[in-house]
Design an enzyme around this catalytic site. Structure first.
Site, PDB file in Angstrom:
ATOM      1  N   GLU A 152       6.773 -13.648   9.668  1.00 27.81           N
ATOM      2  CA  GLU A 152       6.043 -12.423   8.890  1.00 27.81           C
ATOM      3  C   GLU A 152       4.903 -13.043   8.089  1.00 27.81           C
ATOM      4  O   GLU A 152       4.816 -14.094   8.418  1.00 27.81           O
ATOM      5  CB  GLU A 152       7.328 -12.699   8.350  1.00 27.81           C
ATOM      6  CG  GLU A 152       6.857 -11.479   6.311  1.00 27.81           C
ATOM      7  CD  GLU A 152       5.830 -10.084   7.362  1.00 27.81           C
ATOM      8  OE1 GLU A 152       4.114  -9.928   6.735  1.00 27.81           O
ATOM      9  OE2 GLU A 152       6.375  -8.958   7.980  1.00 27.81           O
ATOM     10  N   THR A 164       7.754  -1.051   3.670  1.00 25.56           N
ATOM     11  CA  THR A 164       9.430  -0.218   3.935  1.00 25.56           C
ATOM     12  C   THR A 164       9.346  -0.546   2.075  1.00 25.56           C
ATOM     13  O   THR A 164       9.919  -0.138   1.396  1.00 25.56           O
ATOM     14  CB  THR A 164      10.292  -1.421   4.391  1.00 25.56           C
ATOM     15  OG1 THR A 164      10.197  -0.756   5.638  1.00 25.56           O
ATOM     16  CG2 THR A 164      11.472  -0.279   4.366  1.00 25.56           C
ATOM     17  N   GLU A 217       6.374   1.739  13.184  1.00 23.78           N
ATOM     18  CA  GLU A 217       5.012   2.597  13.387  1.00 23.78           C
ATOM     19  C   GLU A 217       4.076   2.048  14.650  1.00 23.78           C
ATOM     20  O   GLU A 217       3.020   2.140  14.611  1.00 23.78           O
ATOM     21  CB  GLU A 217       4.253   2.287  11.920  1.00 23.78           C
ATOM     22  CG  GLU A 217       2.998   3.312  11.833  1.00 23.78           C
ATOM     23  CD  GLU A 217       2.663   3.152  10.472  1.00 23.78           C
ATOM     24  OE1 GLU A 217       1.675   3.309  10.555  1.00 23.78           O
ATOM     25  OE2 GLU A 217       3.658   2.283   9.515  1.00 23.78           O
ATOM     26  N   HIS A 264      -0.095   7.095   8.120  1.00 27.72           N
ATOM     27  CA  HIS A 264       0.879   6.318   8.748  1.00 27.72           C
ATOM     28  C   HIS A 264      -0.467   6.737  10.400  1.00 27.72           C
ATOM     29  O   HIS A 264      -0.721   8.077  11.258  1.00 27.72           O
ATOM     30  CB  HIS A 264       1.816   7.138   8.963  1.00 27.72           C
ATOM     31  CG  HIS A 264       3.330   6.803  10.090  1.00 27.72           C
ATOM     32  ND1 HIS A 264       4.496   6.299   9.746  1.00 27.72           N
ATOM     33  CD2 HIS A 264       3.150   6.220  11.177  1.00 27.72           C
ATOM     34  CE1 HIS A 264       5.098   5.825  10.484  1.00 27.72           C
ATOM     35  NE2 HIS A 264       4.953   6.184  11.621  1.00 27.72           N
ATOM     36  N   ALA A 272      10.744  -2.089  10.180  1.00 25.34           N
ATOM     37  CA  ALA A 272      12.099  -2.089  12.050  1.00 25.34           C
ATOM     38  C   ALA A 272      12.188  -3.022  11.901  1.00 25.34           C
ATOM     39  O   ALA A 272      13.195  -3.572  13.239  1.00 25.34           O
ATOM     40  CB  ALA A 272      11.170  -1.463  12.613  1.00 25.34           C
ATOM     41  N   ARG A 285       2.117  17.402   6.344  1.00 21.45           N
ATOM     42  CA  ARG A 285       1.610  16.839   4.960  1.00 21.45           C
ATOM     43  C   ARG A 285       0.013  17.084   6.251  1.00 21.45           C
ATOM     44  O   ARG A 285      -0.783  16.931   5.402  1.00 21.45           O
ATOM     45  CB  ARG A 285       2.008  15.188   5.518  1.00 21.45           C
ATOM     46  CG  ARG A 285       3.255  14.966   4.640  1.00 21.45           C
ATOM     47  CD  ARG A 285       3.116  13.586   4.989  1.00 21.45           C
ATOM     48  NE  ARG A 285       4.834  12.936   4.553  1.00 21.45           N
ATOM     49  CZ  ARG A 285       5.191  11.866   4.185  1.00 21.45           C
ATOM     50  NH1 ARG A 285       4.445  10.639   5.516  1.00 21.45           N
ATOM     51  NH2 ARG A 285       6.467  11.805   3.944  1.00 21.45           N
ATOM     52  N   ALA A 340       9.557   8.568   9.114  1.00 18.37           N
ATOM     53  CA  ALA A 340       9.570   7.011   9.539  1.00 18.37           C
ATOM     54  C   ALA A 340      10.609   5.658   9.590  1.00 18.37           C
ATOM     55  O   ALA A 340      10.963   5.223   9.837  1.00 18.37           O
ATOM     56  CB  ALA A 340       8.280   6.563   8.444  1.00 18.37           C
ATOM     57  N   GLY A 343      12.008   5.036   0.331  1.00 15.79           N
ATOM     58  CA  GLY A 343      13.237   5.055   1.175  1.00 15.79           C
ATOM     59  C   GLY A 343      13.573   6.259   2.127  1.00 15.79           C
ATOM     60  O   GLY A 343      15.029   6.269   2.551  1.00 15.79           O
TER      61      GLY A 343
END
Length: 625
Positions: free
Chosen positions: A192, A201, A588, A559, A173, A447, A603, A206
């Site tokens: 970062e 990611t 997220e 998540h 993101a 899920r 996601a 993917g």
């Protein structure tokens, strides 16, 4: 807007970029910032060798255990230098362990030392190289000299930087937001905290959900944006924010096309991620979500005059002015140096909080309130990601946090760690059986449904069973880069030529296991079963021939759907819905999009769609400020 000047050189196939702003110079490696650069050692390699005996020249071999699989590495020595390191046999994850090995090898060659620090986010891979270097150095008689040469220092950074947009978080993101902001004309700095780039990611499969007639219609898949919207709302138990869901489902295909414009190649056919409730999952043609990150890194390398990526940079506080607008970030570099980034807009894209056990337990009063989410329940995110720092940053600037109890568990966890490894639950041609060898759930369910049924089984665990349909060649890497033989070498799976032998190794009843396979095959042949499983006549086939493979799985935190309240412009908002000036969020770390249960494949669609949205709007805000 100010621009930076850039000079570029290539070192060992990697782009080393030097960014210049006035008198300030910052050296950074694309994608692995701050690694691979030479430092000033108190005692040099030459000084160590001055009074030592020559080494035994030659190429030496070490067997080491990486994160994903054992591998063989070689190190070549002359009588006074390390000249080559070969770790090409490794099966480490692209963007994580694989990239860490490349960066650390360059450090060793540049600095002639076996003392290299582990890279945050790829610790086990780093340790495998360290162990192999020590082994080979001892074989060459070079260990004592090499261990005295200190580890190279990380490059220095300036105390203050000025830019248009600052993005906190270099995952999917965050990088999508940064690139979109650059495309809108802004200068961008990305902070970062890890030594690797790409976050979780990198280790995702993917899958990106989007309604795509060009791909779906040739497959005979009937789909529409209204169906995608309704399915997403249903999957989230209709607690999602409809406006945000509309934006996601309306614009997801644009994200696919945008990624293609950056060089990402997708497979021609759509599939179905675990719990996707539809065949609209786009998968990269090359393995895993790291495909997106590699394309982003290439963009960064080609646009160094506008975008600067800084690793090992932990954001600590947002800076606000007298009006409450966000105008900068205070950060800590390499855990020691204070850094301030002055900017006109900030985008928070730090991921979720699934890895923060204390925090997730404190808010777990929703879907999984009957389950204790302590250390016994792992997390799929790579360490030290998913700690929730971005939520605290936003809250400190006045943003509201919402839906924090909406935590998603995934059925593909590895016992003991929770990481998604080995045989994956996504895809087709697999069955789930309990410790009695019996199927217990529709393998294509949501899920949360899957995990609730798993918890109801003995010991809260189960086996995923596949055969040669999924793995026709035990040495051929699957979509995640893993091979059957590597999984076997690590002791993570069991294999057999017959169902009876497989059942014996699993410790389950052979008759039950055969009956479970037969029931699955009957559905594939056009029948029905008690769980409501529906076969796909284009993807499913009967599982009849060995070799057979099985892997133990447990639910794992995957998540966190709650987080920073945002509007459809990706602006962070307060409790009354008012935007915090200059503050945006994506991915997220935001709440409200997925409701109580996220669909598999949504996601990445979220990260790319709202990441682009945040970047574009933040750049426009900065231009007008």
């Amino acid at each position: 807007m100010t621009r930076t000047n850039q000079t570029t050189t290539l070192v060992n196939g990697m782009s080393r970029r030097t960014f210049v702003k006035g008198a300030a110079v910052l050296g950074i490696w694309g994608g692995l910032a701050s690694f691979g650069l030479s430092g000033c050692a108190p005692r040099t390699h030459a000084e160590q060798l001055a009074n030592s005996a020559p080494w035994k020249a030659g190429t030496y071999t070490a067997e080491v255990t990486g994160h994903n699989a054992p591998y063989t590495m070689t190190v070549t020595f002359t009588d006074d230098a390390i000249t080559a390191i070969d770790t090409t046999a490794n099966q480490e994850s692209l963007g994580v362990g694989y990239d860490a090995l490349q960066a650390l090898q360059q450090q060793v060659l540049d600095n002639q030392t076996i003392n290299v620090d582990t890279i945050t986010g790829a610790t086990l891979s780093s340790l495998s190289l360290q162990n192999g270097l020590e082994d080979c150095a001892k074989q060459a008689g070079a260990f004592e000299e090499l261990e005295e040469v200190p580890a190279p220092a990380k490059p220095a950074v300036d105390a203050t930087y000025d830019t248009d947009v600052c993005v906190i978080g270099g995952g999917g993101a965050g990088l999508a937001a940064a690139i979109a902001a650059v495309q809108e004309g802004a200068n961008v700095i990305v902070l970062e905290k890890c030594g690797i780039t790409g976050g979780s990611t990198n280790v995702s499969e993917g899958a990106l959900n989007a309604v795509d007639p060009e791909r779906q219609e040739p497959q005979g898949i009937e789909d529409s944006i209204p169906t995608f919207f309704e399915t997403t709302m249903k999957g989230g138990h209709n607690t999602n924010n409809p406006e945000l869901v509309h934006f996601l489902t309306d614009n997801a295909l644009d994200s696919v096309h945008w990624l293609e414009s950056l060089g990402v190649e997708f497979k021609d056919e759509c599939g179905s991620a675990t719990g996707s409730l539809g065949e609209r999952s786009h998968y990269p043609a090359t393995p895993s979500g790291n495909t997106y990150i590699r394309s982003f890194q290439e963009f960064i390398a080609n646009n160094g005059d506008a975008i600067t990526l800084m690793n090992d940079m932990q954001a600590k506080e947002l800076i606000t002015d007298e009006t409450g607008a966000v105008v900068g970030v205070k950060a800590l570099y390499n855990e020691t140096d204070d850094v301030t980034v002055n900017c006109k807009a900030v985008i928070i894209a730090t991921g979720g909080f699934g890895g923060n056990v204390e925090y997730r337990q404190s808010v777990n009063n929703g879907v999984w309130k009957e389950v204790v989410l302590d250390e016994s329940i792992g997390c799929t995110n790579i360490k030290p990601c998913a700690q929730g720092e971005g939520l605290a940053l936003a809250e400190g600037a006045g943003a509201e946090l919402i839906c924090l109890s909406d935590i998603q568990l995934h059925p593909c966890g590895t016992p003991g760690t929770g990481l998604m490894e080995d045989i994956r639950t996504s895809g087709r041609n697999r069955i789930f059986v309990n410790t009695d060898g019996k199927r217990f759930v529709n393998e294509g369910a949501e899920r949360d449904v899957l995990c609730k049924n798993i918890f109801a089984q003995p010991d809260g665990t189960y086996w995923i069973v596949v055969n040669t349909l999924r793995y026709p060649d035990p040495d051929e890497p699957d979509a995640n880069g893993s091979t059957i033989n590597n999984m076997l070498a690590l002791g993570h799976i069991v294999a057999a030529d017959t169902v009876e032998d497989l059942a014996s190794q699993m410790g389950v009843d052979a008759a039950n296991l055969q009956a479970s396979i037969d029931a699955y095959n009957a559905v594939v042949d056009g029948g029905t079963d008690e769980f409501g499983f529906v076969a796909d006549n284009t993807a499913d086939a009967q599982m009849t021939e060995g070799p057979w493979y099985a892997c133990r799985k447990v639910p794992t935190v995957h998540h966190t759907m709650g987080g920073i309240r945002v509007n459809v412009e990706s602006e962070a908002c307060d409790a009354d819905g008012n935007p915090i000036p200059g503050l945006y969020a994506a991915g997220e770390c935001t709440g409200g999009i997925h409701g109580e249960n996220r669909l598999g494949g949504n996601a990445i669609a979220d990260c790319m769609t709202f990441g682009r949205n945040a970047g574009t709007n933040a750049a426009d805000y900065a231009a007008a400020a």
